[in-house]
Scaffold this motif. Sequence first.
Motif, short mmCIF file in Angstrom:
data_model
loop_
_atom_site.label_atom_id
_atom_site.label_comp_id
_atom_site.label_asym_id
_atom_site.label_seq_id
_atom_site.Cartn_x
_atom_site.Cartn_y
_atom_site.Cartn_z
N ILE A 1 5.50 -37.80 65.61
CA ILE A 1 5.20 -36.41 64.99
C ILE A 1 4.97 -36.37 63.35
CG2 ILE A 1 6.32 -34.24 64.45
CD1 ILE A 1 7.57 -34.36 67.16
N CYS B 1 1.28 -38.12 62.89
CA CYS B 1 0.39 -37.06 63.43
C CYS B 1 0.11 -36.21 62.17
CB CYS B 1 0.49 -36.48 64.60
SG CYS B 1 0.22 -37.63 66.18
N CYS C 1 1.91 -32.55 67.93
CA CYS C 1 1.36 -33.69 67.48
C CYS C 1 -0.15 -33.26 67.67
CB CYS C 1 1.48 -35.03 68.20
SG CYS C 1 3.05 -35.66 68.14
#
Length: 422
Positions: free
Chosen positions: A275, A278, A316
Motif C-alpha cells: 500500500i 503504490c 493500491c
Amino acid sequence: MIKNKNVRNDKLNIVTFGCRLNTFESEVIKNNNNVDTNTLVFNTCAVTSEAERQARQAVRRYKKEQPTSRIIVTGCSAQINPKSWFDMPEVSGVVGNKDKLKKNIFHENKSSYQVDDIMKVQENTSHMLHAFNNRARVFLEIQNGCNHRCSFCIIPFARGNSRSIDPLDIVENIVLLVKEGFKEVVLTGVDIGDYGKDLKNKITLSKLIKYILSGVPNLSRLRLSSIDPKEIDNELFNLIINEKRLMPYIHFSAQSGDDNILKKMRRRHRRKDIINLCKELKRDRSDLVFGADLIAGFPFEDEEMFENTLDLIEECGLTFLHVFPYSIREGTDASKYPQIELNVRKKRAKILRLFGNFAKEKLFNSLVGKKVKVLVEDDNAGYTEGFIPVKFNSNLETGTIHNFKIISSDQLKLNGILEKTK
C-alpha cells in the motif's frame, strides 16, 4: 496464463502454456530445432493443477485430430511429473527444463524422457534471439529459478535455484533486437528482483536497467514483468519515477492483502508494504498503472481475510489482475494445510475478477479524451505505455509508435483515433 497459444514457423510447431518466460523459451526452442512439421512440442506450465489439466486435454485433442503426429512434452509440468506425461499414449517423448533449450533436442525420433535434476544447475546461458514471432514487443530472459520457498509454490522445483544471465550478454541481445526494429523489450524471469545476486560480479536489477538504458540509447521502451514488492529498493524506485523509457506499468506478485495469509504463504512483504509503495510511486509518477497476481481461497482464509484482499485492490489502485483460485500442489507445505472448499475458492476468485473489472473500467473511462502513445502491434491494435490495449482503424506499420486520442472505452480496451502530425 497463456492458453493453447500456437507459435509456429515452417519447421516446428509449439503450443505454449503459462508465463512470459515460457513464451521466450518457446521462441528459443523454435530457433534451436530443425524438425519436420509432423512434430508438435507442448511447453507446459505447473503453476496450477488447472494449467496441467488444460495441457493434457490439449495433447489428447491434438493427437485425436492428428493421429500420425509426434508429440513431445517439455516445460515445468514435464520437469515435475515426467513419468505421468510419458505414460500418456499420445506422448512420444518428454524433455525437462534443463535440456529443452539445447540445439536440436527435439530432433530425436526415439521414445524416451530426458529429465535431469534441475536443482544441480548452477548457471544460466544467454540465448540470442534475432526474431520473435514478428511482434513489436519482445520478452527477454534475464534470470531463471527462485531461491525463495513460498508455501504454495512448486515452481522452484521445476526451475531450480535463481540463476542470472551476464549483463553484457543481455545488453548485446537488446542491441541486436533494436537493430531488427523492436521498440519494446520486456525483462522476464521467475524472480527478476533477485537478478545478479548469484553472479561473480554481483549487481542488482536497478544497475542492469541502467546498463541497458545507457548501452542501448535507441531502445524506445523497457518494461518489467512481475516483481515482488519487497524487491523495489530505493534505486529501482527512483528509476521507475524518473526514467521515462522505463514503462509506467508495475505488476506486483502480491498474492494476498491479508497479513496472516501472507505469513502462511511465507511471503516477504506485508499489506502495508505494498500500500505504501503504490501510494509513493503514484505520488511521484501519476501515469503509473498497477497490476497484481492474487490467490483466492488460500488455506485459513476467512471472510475477513478475503475482504482485506478486496480492499487492497482499491487502496493500491490495482487494475490488471491475474487471479487464481488456490490450487493444491503436491510437494508444497500448503498442500498439507486444512483446505477451503473448491467452490468457495472459485467464488472468491470470481469476485476478485469482478473487482478487477470495475477498477479497469474506471481507469479506462478516465482516459477518454486524453492523448496516449501507442506501440502498434497486430490487427490495428497496440498498447499504451501503461500497458493498456488500444484499438484503432488506421492501418499502421507494426512496431511503430504513434499518438492517439482516446474517444471511447469498454472493459476490454480503449478506442482511439490517430493524432495528425502538424
